[in-house]
Enzyme design. Structure first.
Site, short mmCIF file in Angstrom:
data_model
loop_
_atom_site.label_atom_id
_atom_site.label_comp_id
_atom_site.label_asym_id
_atom_site.label_seq_id
_atom_site.Cartn_x
_atom_site.Cartn_y
_atom_site.Cartn_z
N LYS A 116 0.82 -1.20 0.00
CA LYS A 116 0.00 0.00 0.00
C LYS A 116 0.86 1.26 0.00
O LYS A 116 1.86 1.32 0.70
CB LYS A 116 -0.86 0.05 1.26
CG LYS A 116 -1.75 -1.14 1.45
CD LYS A 116 -3.03 -0.98 0.70
CE LYS A 116 -3.88 -2.23 0.90
NZ LYS A 116 -4.97 -2.27 -0.06
N GLY A 437 -12.18 -16.87 -1.85
CA GLY A 437 -13.56 -16.53 -2.19
C GLY A 437 -13.86 -16.45 -3.66
O GLY A 437 -14.68 -17.19 -4.17
N GLU A 489 -18.15 -16.17 -5.98
CA GLU A 489 -18.49 -14.74 -6.13
C GLU A 489 -18.72 -14.28 -7.58
O GLU A 489 -18.37 -13.16 -7.93
CB GLU A 489 -17.41 -13.87 -5.45
CG GLU A 489 -17.17 -14.22 -4.00
CD GLU A 489 -16.04 -13.41 -3.33
OE1 GLU A 489 -15.73 -12.30 -3.81
OE2 GLU A 489 -15.49 -13.90 -2.32
N HIS A 699 -1.33 -12.53 -7.49
CA HIS A 699 -1.13 -11.30 -8.29
C HIS A 699 -0.33 -11.59 -9.55
O HIS A 699 -0.22 -10.74 -10.42
CB HIS A 699 -0.39 -10.25 -7.46
CG HIS A 699 -1.14 -9.83 -6.24
ND1 HIS A 699 -0.86 -10.34 -4.99
CD2 HIS A 699 -2.18 -9.00 -6.07
CE1 HIS A 699 -1.70 -9.81 -4.12
NE2 HIS A 699 -2.51 -9.00 -4.74
#
Ligand code: GLN
Ligand code: ZN
Length: 763
Positions: A116, A437, A489, A699
């Site tokens: 981040k 998920g 999802e 990623h």
């Protein structure tokens, strides 16, 4: 009163484009559909369009080199040749391929670690350095972009990440101190500054956001050293930019550095203005960041004008610049595109372009322009009306929050007891395998969603697509041999938007994209009113998925802190109050899932850490209410119901207590990129619950093999109890394709089985 108008500029501009043109161009290039020339042409076109947009909004000077094909920290590393050995060969053959390999892996290479950018949702690539690292000026991007802008007749200012922040944001592979490399790095900066000066560049911007952090003496010393060194050679005038908070105890340091101008953040830290004005040497320009570069609301004229007038009165307009508080990278491009929003709400919004227009009004109003003052008065009146607009305040929501008892944040029993109850109710093998998920959002799924939104596919047909996908995802997981399944999802475009769309108090833009990393963008919802849940949000698909299999299916929710953190939050209520409203809505959802027979419920909080205030002194208070909100969401379920949470980062040490205080039964965390560094935290801290340190980097398109996953698991087992280790990827799989996911999950399950077999003899 002087009639001169202060100089207006901005520290940086969104890169991705009005319609995410950069994303599209990158993806075409990565798929091999476009060559490098086509990509670079799109990039140039975007840069130029954005400069023109900014100058049309009234800016006197525009930033350049704020643009990047992927990330500006990576650009800085490449500019100064801080390229790890493993990429060199590829980089020599094909610089662009080398660059993207550092960014996203590929060609058999691991990507650089990504993390981040301060407390934003932007991610940068962490430069990988080592003791003895050599630097040299290895490119001319800042100058080339300056030339491009100058050719258009623009007054342009190259933006550079400053040397101290660059080193502070980097990591070393050998544990040495990155700051020790300052002496080696500075000549490269000096050479760049000299070249810029030689070309006729008037100002350069040195971003040093680390100046708003708690700094140790070594870092302060590094600042003094670095900027003294940069002041010696030929150089454009230097604007030192500090943003994302108050300079605070670093003010004297920052104000004393030999530069020509200082930018300060007066949106997050308006209270520092007086002290900044006192500390600023008489020959410096002050760039006043009074307009908030982090939110999308129109500014409050009375507040902003008061700040700017004070600065102008002390400095005179000649020494005052106006620029939004930080780069506008963190807001969408243009609210004028949002014609689908209620007009009233649209009138409350300011994206990048509107912020620059506002700023122009302030500049003119300061100089006594009556029309500008009138426009600002009208803005103030619109914001006044906002307070009483329907939905902004819901009495039933406020009343429920007021009546909430502290018990609401508690599980029925302590973890040790729940663990025993769950072992009985939910028999799982040791080292249970699961995923985070989401499963691949295939082209077909995306198309179906787009068709549904556009009305080309009716509800029934769309739901059939989702049902088929869920069935497929479950069959794949069963085939892979996973233990705790997910529905994948497929119905979710985005983990926050999906919930926001079903909650009161939210609104959605059509083009409000903000870059998250590289080509990845998010479209944060706007939380403008009190939050309430009119109906269950996820129960239907979770129940359907569970009906298809005998294995447990996890219910998947996005936690209150993450919804808050990844939305643009109203600026008329404390963030923690908005978060509590979200927590109550999610609590109702958790209870409905449980009632529908869902035995495992995951409440994702990937943004828990990024909400952490940058200054230590403010962290405990934040963690307190953030943890409380998570617990309100999860509180009250049966002991047998297993609550999972998931976080996507590995810098854990600072918040390990808070993570434990969440009182979740199982947590999954990112860790494969950092090679299980996070385990350090658990070595010192005996965490009782289940832990799934990610064993596979989602990623990157690279498919891990069983051997390397098993190695990571062995590493984890050196620290964790076999009874607490879960096996899962780093994060959701939605950005990957099935061709990568299927073999990767097979390898993951095989590795788990291998380790189980090793553990078996011991009991
Ligand atoms: N459940 C989400 C997914 O798998 C979690 C994503 C995240 O943590 N960012 O996509
Ligand atoms: Zn994640």
């Amino acid at each position: 009163m002087t009639s001169t108008i202060p100089h207006t500029t901005c520290l940086g501009f969104p890169r991705i484009g009005r319609r995410r043109e950069l994303k599209r161009a990158l993806e075409r290039y990565w798929r091999g559909e476009d060559d490098a020339d086509a990509l670079l042409a799109t990039a140039r076109e975007l840069r130029q369009r954005h400069w023109r947009l900014a100058s049309a909004a009234g800016l006197d000077s525009v930033p350049v080199n704020d643009f990047s094909l992927y990330d500006h920290v990576l650009d800085t590393a490449v500019l100064f040749d801080a390229v790890p050995e493993r990429y060199r060969e590829l980089q020599r053959r094909d610089p662009l391929a080398g660059y993207f390999a550092m960014a996203r892996g590929g060609d058999g290479l691991h990507a650089l670690e990504m993390t981040k950018w301060f407390d934003t949702n932007y991610h940068y690539l962490v430069p990988e350095l080592h003791a003895g690292q050599r630097f040299r000026l290895a490119g001319d991007k800042p100058l080339a972009e300056w030339r491009e802008a100058a050719a258009l007749g623009l007054d342009a200012r190259p933006v550079l990440l400053g040397p101290v922040s660059f080193l502070k944001l980097a990591k070393t592979t050998d544990g040495s101190d990155p700051l020790a490399l300052l002496d080696a790095l500075l000549p490269a900066y000096l050479e760049l500054l000299a070249r810029l000066a030689e070309a006729g560049v008037g100002w350069v911007q040195l971003d040093e956001p680390c100046l708003v952090l708690d700094l140790d003496d070594a870092t302060r010393h590094a600042y003094a050293l670095a900027y003294a060194a940069l002041a010696i050679g030929p150089s454009p005038r230097r604007l030192l930019a500090a943003y994302f908070g108050a300079l605070d105890d670093n003010l004297a340091l920052a104000a004393g550095l030999p530069v020509d101008g200082l930018h300060v953040d007066l949106a997050r830290a308006p209270e520092q203005l007086e002290a900044v004005l006192d500390a600023l040497p008489a020959d410096r320009v002050l760039s006043a960041g009074a307009i908030d570069g982090r939110n999308i609301w129109r500014s409050r004229p009375a507040r902003v004008l008061a700040l700017l007038q004070k600065a102008r009165d002390r400095l005179g307009a000649g020494r005052l610049w106006l620029a939004p508080s930080c780069s506008l990278l963190h807001v969408p491009l243009d609210a004028a595109q949002e014609t689908g929003l209620p007009a009233e709400l649209q009138g409350w919004l300011a994206f990048a372009v509107q912020k620059l227009e506002e700023q122009q009004l302030y500049a003119r109003a300061l100089a006594g322009d009556a029309a500008a003052s009138q426009a600002l008065d009208a803005q103030a009146a619109r914001l006044e009306a906002r307070a009483s607009a329907p939905g902004v305040r819901r009495d039933e929501v406020r009343a429920r929050l007021d009546a909430l008892s502290p018990q609401a944040a508690l599980r029925r029993s302590a973890y040790a007891h729940r663990r025993a109850v769950q072992a009985e109710a939910l028999p799982l093998p040791p080292l249970p395998t699961t995923t985070i998920g989401s499963f691949p959002q295939t082209e077909a799924l995306r198309r179906a969603r787009a068709d549904h939104r556009a009305g080309r596919l009716d509800d029934a047909a769309y739901e059939q697509v989702l049902a088929d996908e869920i069935r497929h995802v479950l069959r794949q997981q069963e085939a892979a041999g996973l233990d705790v399944l997910v529905h994948g999802e497929p119905e979710r475009n985005d983990m926050v938007e999906y919930f926001g769309e079903q909650l009161d108090g939210f609104a959605f833009t059509r083009h409000g994209w903000v870059q998250s990393y590289g080509s990845r963008c998010v479209k944060p919802p706007l939380i403008w009113g009190d939050v309430a849940r009119p109906a269950p949000m996820t129960v239907r698909w979770s129940r359907y998925a569970q009906s298809l299999t005998g294995k447990p299916v996890k219910g998947m929710l996005t936690g209150p802190v993450t919804v808050l953190q990844w939305s643009f939050v109203r600026d008329d209520l404390p963030r923690e109050t908005v978060c509590r409203q979200l927590a109550l809505a999610l609590r109702d959802e958790v209870h409905d899932l449980e009632a529908a027979g869902i035995r495992v419920i995951q409440i994702d909080e990937p943004a828990l850490r990024e909400g952490l205030p940058l200054r230590r002194a403010q962290q405990a208070r934040y963690l307190d209410w953030a943890v409380q909100c998570f617990r309100i969401s999860a509180g009250g379920v049966a002991d047998a119901t297993q609550i999972h949470t998931h976080m996507c980062y590995s810098e854990f040490n600072a918040i390990i207590d808070a993570v434990a205080a969440l009182d979740a039964d199982v947590i999954s965390i990112e860790s494969s990129r950092s090679r299980m560094e996070l385990l350090d935290a658990f070595e010192r801290y005996r965490y009782p619950g289940g832990i799934g340190p990610g064993v596979y980097d989602i990623h990157s398109p690279r498919v891990p093999d069983r051997g390397e996953i098993a190695a990571l698991l062995r590493k984890a087992l050196a620290v964790l109890d076999p009874g607490q280790l879960w096996v899962n990827p780093d994060c959701g799989l939605k950005t990957r394709g099935w061709a990568e996911v299927s073999p990767a999950l097979a390898a993951m399950v095989a590795a788990a089985r291998e380790l189980r077999a090793e553990l078996a003899p011991a009991g």
